[in-house]
Write a protein that holds these residues in place. Sequence first.
Motif, PDB file in Angstrom:
ATOM      1  N   ASP A 198       0.815  -1.222   0.000  1.00 47.92           N
ATOM      2  CA  ASP A 198       0.000   0.000   0.000  1.00 47.92           C
ATOM      3  C   ASP A 198       0.846   1.268   0.000  1.00 47.92           C
ATOM      4  O   ASP A 198       0.427   2.298  -0.522  1.00 47.92           O
ATOM      5  N   GLY A 199       2.031   1.203   0.604  1.00 48.21           N
ATOM      6  CA  GLY A 199       2.855   2.398   0.734  1.00 48.21           C
ATOM      7  C   GLY A 199       3.179   3.057  -0.583  1.00 48.21           C
ATOM      8  O   GLY A 199       3.072   4.279  -0.723  1.00 48.21           O
ATOM      9  N   ASP A 200       3.584   2.259  -1.583  1.00 49.67           N
ATOM     10  CA  ASP A 200       3.906   2.839  -2.900  1.00 49.67           C
ATOM     11  C   ASP A 200       2.885   2.425  -3.953  1.00 49.67           C
ATOM     12  O   ASP A 200       3.129   2.573  -5.152  1.00 49.67           O
ATOM     13  N   ASP A 201       1.741   1.901  -3.500  1.00 51.18           N
ATOM     14  CA  ASP A 201       0.630   1.555  -4.389  1.00 51.18           C
ATOM     15  C   ASP A 201       1.085   0.582  -5.480  1.00 51.18           C
ATOM     16  O   ASP A 201       0.869   0.804  -6.676  1.00 51.18           O
ATOM     17  N   THR A 202       1.715  -0.528  -5.061  1.00 50.85           N
ATOM     18  CA  THR A 202       2.202  -1.515  -6.031  1.00 50.85           C
ATOM     19  C   THR A 202       1.681  -2.904  -5.688  1.00 50.85           C
ATOM     20  O   THR A 202       1.171  -3.163  -4.594  1.00 50.85           O
ATOM     21  N   ILE A 203       1.821  -3.795  -6.648  1.00 52.84           N
ATOM     22  CA  ILE A 203       1.476  -5.199  -6.498  1.00 52.84           C
ATOM     23  C   ILE A 203       2.626  -6.017  -7.076  1.00 52.84           C
ATOM     24  O   ILE A 203       3.169  -5.678  -8.128  1.00 52.84           O
ATOM     25  N   SER A 204       3.039  -7.060  -6.373  1.00 53.14           N
ATOM     26  CA  SER A 204       4.110  -7.921  -6.881  1.00 53.14           C
ATOM     27  C   SER A 204       3.575  -9.335  -7.050  1.00 53.14           C
ATOM     28  O   SER A 204       2.683  -9.774  -6.319  1.00 53.14           O
ATOM     29  N   TYR A 205       4.132 -10.053  -8.031  1.00 53.12           N
ATOM     30  CA  TYR A 205       3.602 -11.372  -8.373  1.00 53.12           C
ATOM     31  C   TYR A 205       4.623 -12.156  -9.191  1.00 53.12           C
ATOM     32  O   TYR A 205       5.603 -11.597  -9.718  1.00 53.12           O
ATOM     33  N   ASP A 206       4.369 -13.469  -9.308  1.00 53.09           N
ATOM     34  CA  ASP A 206       5.139 -14.333 -10.195  1.00 53.09           C
ATOM     35  C   ASP A 206       4.245 -14.730 -11.367  1.00 53.09           C
ATOM     36  O   ASP A 206       3.181 -15.331 -11.156  1.00 53.09           O
ATOM     37  N   PRO A 207       4.609 -14.395 -12.605  1.00 50.87           N
ATOM     38  CA  PRO A 207       3.765 -14.748 -13.761  1.00 50.87           C
ATOM     39  C   PRO A 207       3.930 -16.220 -14.142  1.00 50.87           C
ATOM     40  O   PRO A 207       5.036 -16.774 -14.073  1.00 50.87           O
ATOM     41  N   VAL A 208       2.826 -16.840 -14.534  1.00 46.66           N
ATOM     42  CA  VAL A 208       2.846 -18.242 -14.962  1.00 46.66           C
ATOM     43  C   VAL A 208       2.053 -18.370 -16.269  1.00 46.66           C
ATOM     44  O   VAL A 208       0.901 -17.926 -16.337  1.00 46.66           O
ATOM     45  N   ASP A 209       2.676 -18.984 -17.278  1.00 44.95           N
ATOM     46  CA  ASP A 209       2.007 -19.273 -18.544  1.00 44.95           C
ATOM     47  C   ASP A 209       1.893 -20.784 -18.700  1.00 44.95           C
ATOM     48  O   ASP A 209       2.895 -21.503 -18.591  1.00 44.95           O
ATOM     49  N   THR A 210       0.675 -21.243 -18.954  1.00 43.37           N
ATOM     50  CA  THR A 210       0.423 -22.670 -19.117  1.00 43.37           C
ATOM     51  C   THR A 210      -0.119 -22.924 -20.520  1.00 43.37           C
ATOM     52  O   THR A 210      -1.063 -22.258 -20.958  1.00 43.37           O
ATOM     53  N   PHE A 211       0.490 -23.902 -21.213  1.00 38.16           N
ATOM     54  CA  PHE A 211       0.131 -24.200 -22.592  1.00 38.16           C
ATOM     55  C   PHE A 211      -0.554 -25.559 -22.680  1.00 38.16           C
ATOM     56  O   PHE A 211      -0.067 -26.546 -22.115  1.00 38.16           O
ATOM     57  N   ILE A 212      -1.678 -25.604 -23.387  1.00 36.19           N
ATOM     58  CA  ILE A 212      -2.451 -26.836 -23.562  1.00 36.19           C
ATOM     59  C   ILE A 212      -2.656 -27.068 -25.057  1.00 36.19           C
ATOM     60  O   ILE A 212      -3.090 -26.167 -25.782  1.00 36.19           O
ATOM     61  N   GLU A 213      -2.348 -28.291 -25.513  1.00 35.01           N
ATOM     62  CA  GLU A 213      -2.497 -28.607 -26.924  1.00 35.01           C
ATOM     63  C   GLU A 213      -3.950 -28.465 -27.374  1.00 35.01           C
ATOM     64  O   GLU A 213      -4.876 -28.813 -26.639  1.00 35.01           O
TER      65      GLU A 213
END
Length: 562
Positions: A144-159
């Motif tokens: 909240d202090g610097d109005d940010t969000i942190s995360y780990d991106p995940v891409d999942t591929f399905i045939e």
Amino acid sequence: MKIAQKTFKKFLFYIFPQLKLVHNFSKKVTGLKNTKKKYRIIKMRLSLKIIVGSACSFLFIILIGFILFPHVIKSQVKKMVNLKPGQDIREMFLKVPFPLSFKVYIFSVVNPDEVQKGAMPILEEKGPFCYQEWKTKINVEDIDGDDTISYDPVDTFIEMSEPGCAAFDTEVNIAHPMILGMVNTISRQKPGALTLANKAIKSIWLNPMSLFITVKARDVLFDGVTINCGVQDFAGKAICTQLKGEPSLKHISEDDLEFSLLGPKNATPGKRIKAFRGSQDFHLVGRIVTYDTKFKMEVWNDTKCDVIFGTDGTIFPPMLKKEEGLASFSPDLCRALVAKFKTQTKYDGIPVSYYDASLGDQSKNPEDACYCTTPQTCLKKGLMDLYKCAGIPIYVSQPHFYDSDESYLKGVRGLKPEVEKHAIRILFEPLTGSPVSARKRLQFNMPLEPNPKVEIFHNFTPTILPIFWVEEGVDLNNTFTKPLKTLFLMKKIVTIMKYTVLLVSLAGLGAGIYLHVRPDESMTVTTVNKVKPEENGTKITKTIDDDMMDGLEKNGYREEKY
């Protein structure tokens, strides 16, 4: 007294009948003057009402239609487009509620034996091999202090097997990516180790006679191609020890590894990203602050190219100006790509802006020069060397060398660049910051060069060899475009109404002013022609008023119509 006046008046009218005619005409003229006064008063009251009413309508529509309504729309958009908890857009940002289309095209070499002897490669495009790409973000943390969000991106591929897509068991002939990548990397890092690499290739890959292999598309893309590292010779063990430490290779046993072009990306968390939520400043929503906990890259030759900017491509700030462009940071390229505005168009009835992007020209454009690995090895227009980013010499371009220097296209056969099929483009709705349709297309190539220290590289003719290209695409369906269409329908209705009221108000003002200032209309007395009976053969004609007819008829006059 009044009786005497009336008696005297009758006596005069009896002796002199013409005086009665003059008297009646005088009364009529006096009545007309009074009528004109009343008409003028009525006219002034009506014109003032029109002017006042039109002026009020004009001010009202300016205030409501041109000032208040647009302000309300923008205010609502600002409130909606931020990533704070509880916002609908946050849920879509953390887990895109629909799959992206992910298509892969592989360049199969038609004449591998001839290329091995120095001929120009002839390529045949195989594909598309179709996948669903699901984008999610995990390990989410709000600051909240610097109005940010942190995360780990995940891409999942399905045939995906659907009409127009190629079978995943399709066989392709390609230059062995592991061997070609390893030789090119050692040539740059430790040229003296090429002799060792030549021996290791013979050991691990069982003394191959060609750089090219035949493999199923499924295996080379995601499932994996086996590397036999159960060798005992010094050269083979030395290379395998390094390969076993590579996180991009899959361990299937104590001695055997698997490599694939895209497998390491599948369902694997990427490096951590920190981005602005946009609740304090909507212009910053989604903009990346740090990547892998760093405020800038440590990759390129210049801090300007190491700057991290743009979003992750799934969200953009609303109400962007055309000249700002659409910047998205790509970890695979260790840089941001900026799509530039081209023209206005429509998507599903929604007015949108068309943007496209390029990889620039590091050999001529000063702003791209810092992407050169060395000043002496700058690639020409349309290509970018990812050696410093990926650790191996991979050249990225647009598919079929679209928007690239012609010399690359002349180095192989079988390519046909087309803007509709191969350009990077985005259809963007600027008010809400929504990409409604997009195609991110990138081709991955490797340098194919002769090398006297590696036997299967002796006779190659230098060229840039395309390996494969990918297309990541999205087209919003009616479920997601309906709110946008409703918004623009409302804007269209309001626009029609406000301009209609504006024009009517201006017309009313003009009419009211005209009525107020124009001269009074003249009031005329209609006359008819009367003729006196012929006297001595002469016809006497007089023009008199109808009110005088009674008196004239008594004196021998008659009406003659002609």
